[in-house]
Design an enzyme around this catalytic site. Structure first.
Site, PDB file in Angstrom:
ATOM      1  CE1 TYR A   1     -16.269  11.062 -16.234  1.00 18.24           C
ATOM      2  CE2 TYR A   1     -15.086  11.204 -14.160  1.00 18.24           C
ATOM      3  CZ  TYR A   1     -15.862  10.489 -15.044  1.00 18.24           C
ATOM      4  OH  TYR A   1     -16.232   9.208 -14.745  1.00 18.24           O
TER       5      TYR A   1
ATOM      6  CE  LYS B   1     -11.370   7.208 -18.901  1.00 16.34           C
ATOM      7  NZ  LYS B   1     -11.501   8.080 -17.792  1.00 16.34           N
TER       8      LYS B   1
ATOM      9  NE  ARG C   1      -2.675   0.617   3.502  1.00 16.47           N
ATOM     10  CZ  ARG C   1      -1.965   1.195   4.488  1.00 16.47           C
ATOM     11  NH1 ARG C   1      -1.495   2.417   4.341  1.00 16.47           N
ATOM     12  NH2 ARG C   1      -1.743   0.552   5.601  1.00 16.47           N
TER      13      ARG C   1
ATOM     14  CG  ASP D   1      -8.387  15.813 -15.649  1.00 25.02           C
ATOM     15  OD1 ASP D   1      -7.685  15.208 -16.484  1.00 25.02           O
ATOM     16  OD2 ASP D   1      -9.390  15.299 -15.114  1.00 25.02           O
TER      17      ASP D   1
END
Ligand SMILES: Cc1ncc(COP(=O)(O)O)c(C=O)c1O
Length: 405
Positions: A121, A220, A63, A195
């Site tokens: 978005y 993406k 983690r 972004d």
């Protein structure tokens, strides 16, 4: 591609995409191995002491860190910081929204204010409107972050810590002037987060334009093959990555799996090559759609009549593979989508194949119809992520679907 000011940049960023961050495993493995392990073994208590005192570096628990996550972070940092003198650092998250949330929660806290552009978005929009206010972080919107409006908003909200940019914006394809936004935001002591999902570092490098933090949905174009959900936070401030927003990956647990990081690193190696094809196909399709009588409007920043074409030409190397079209109403949009055969009807974007979706009923359905209308998301709008198939085949597919209207 246009190549910006440096004709050779495109070849050199290709080299960085292939070689930066590679681990060169001691086994001699040509391709980095996948480190599918939750924990790491210390040789003895002296190794623990030396790690604890900072004398040596070690992986302890996945983690907190993992070789595949570190390798992907280094590769992406090399691309976002391409051509910059300053060091650039990155952290990888389990999703784009993990990175978006960490960027905002890492820079703003209770009592602070965040200013964002109007179109975002859908899930980022929800985070800004509904989630952050619950934690006493207030938010407001400024259309396109236009300089004089932004100046006035910053002056009236001196507790503003972040100006949040998404450019080109999902799904309207509006473009925000990054350098101008940075100039205004910094003069009021606010940080700028961009972004960069639609453009990728191959087409646009916001840190080199003065932005403080870049976020990505690596789901993406960065991964490019539709195999992974992932995100990234990149900054020119290594401390922000180590102890600020980047550290939220381990405190909030938004970690990616080592396999996902490995797949994304493999995908990232061909990003410059893929973006070249994506952009060339997008130009061919946009020009076809622009001239088609059934298409009311084509939103693609590469078209000269796009309202922010000049800004896009200034800050992007090329105009990307995302576009949206206006077909008039929901009925026409539905008939068009049902008429496609090669292209897939799916949310997400940036894959090698062409994807088509309807923002009002899919990615932006959580917004009220009034809010959608106010930012230009119509019922007749269809968003397109142009793939790297032969452009003639994409155009034939669209031509057939449009002929049914
Ligand atoms: C521009 C943009 N930012 C962020 C995200 C969120 O990314 P993820 O779905 O990987 O959480 C998306 C997802 O579509 C997006 O389009």
């Amino acid at each position: 591609m246009s190549g910006g000011n440096d004709d050779d940049w495109e070849r050199r960023i290709s080299t960085a995409a292939v070689h930066a961050g590679e681990m060169h495993d001691p086994s001699g493995s040509h391709i980095d191995p996948v480190h599918m392990t939750s924990t790491y073994v210390f040789e003895d208590s002296e190794a623990i002491r030396s790690w604890g005192s900072g004398e040596t570096d070690a992986h302890v628990y996945s983690r907190v860190g993992n070789p595949n996550r570190g390798a992907l972070a280094s590769k992406l940092a090399a691309l976002e910081g391409f051509g910059m003198e300053e060091p650039v650092a990155a952290e990888i998250f389990g999703s784009g929204m993990g990175a978006v949330s960490a960027s905002l929660l890492g820079l703003a806290g209770a009592g602070d204010h965040i200013i964002a552009q109007s179109v975002l978005y859908g899930t980022t929009n929800h985070l800004v409107n509904e989630v952050l206010p619950k934690y006493d972080i207030s938010t407001s919107r400024v259309p396109l972050l236009e300089a004089s409006l932004l100046e006035a908003e910053l002056a009236s909200k001196p507790n503003t810590k972040v100006v949040y940019v998404e450019t080109p914006a999902n799904p309207t394809m509006s473009v925000v002037d990054i350098a101008r936004t940075v100039e205004v935001a910094h003069s009021h002591g606010a940080r700028v987060v961009v972004d960069n999902t639609f453009a990728t570092p191959v087409l646009q490098r916001p840190l080199s334009l003065g932005a403080d933090v870049v976020v990505h949905s690596t789901t993406k174009f960065i991964n490019g093959h539709g195999t992974v959900i992932g995100g990234a936070l990149v900054s020119r401030d290594p401390d922000f990555i180590e102890n600020g927003g980047g550290a939220l990956v381990r405190y909030m647990g938004a970690v990616p799996s080592p396999l996902d990081c490995w797949l994304t690193s493999i995908g990232l190696k061909t990003l410059p090559l893929r973006m070249r094809e994506h952009c060339a196909n997008a130009r061919a399709l946009a020009e076809f759609l622009e001239a088609h009588p059934k298409v009311e409007t084509t939103h693609w920043p590469g078209l000269e009549r796009h309202p922010q074409h000049e800004v896009a030409s200034k800050q992007m190397e090329d105009f990307g593979a995302m576009m949206s079209i206006e077909l008039g109403d929901f009925e026409s949009a539905s008939r068009f989508m049902d008429g496609l055969s090669m292209s897939s009807l799916a949310v997400s974007l940036g894959n090698v194949d062409t994807l088509v979706q309807h923002p009002a009923s899919m990615t932006h359905r959580l917004m009220t119809p009034e809010d959608r209308k106010a930012v230009g998301i119509t019922d007749g709008m269809v968003r397109i992520s142009v793939g790297i198939e032969a452009s003639e085949d994409i155009i034939t597919d669209f031509d057939k679907a449009l002929s049914g209207l």
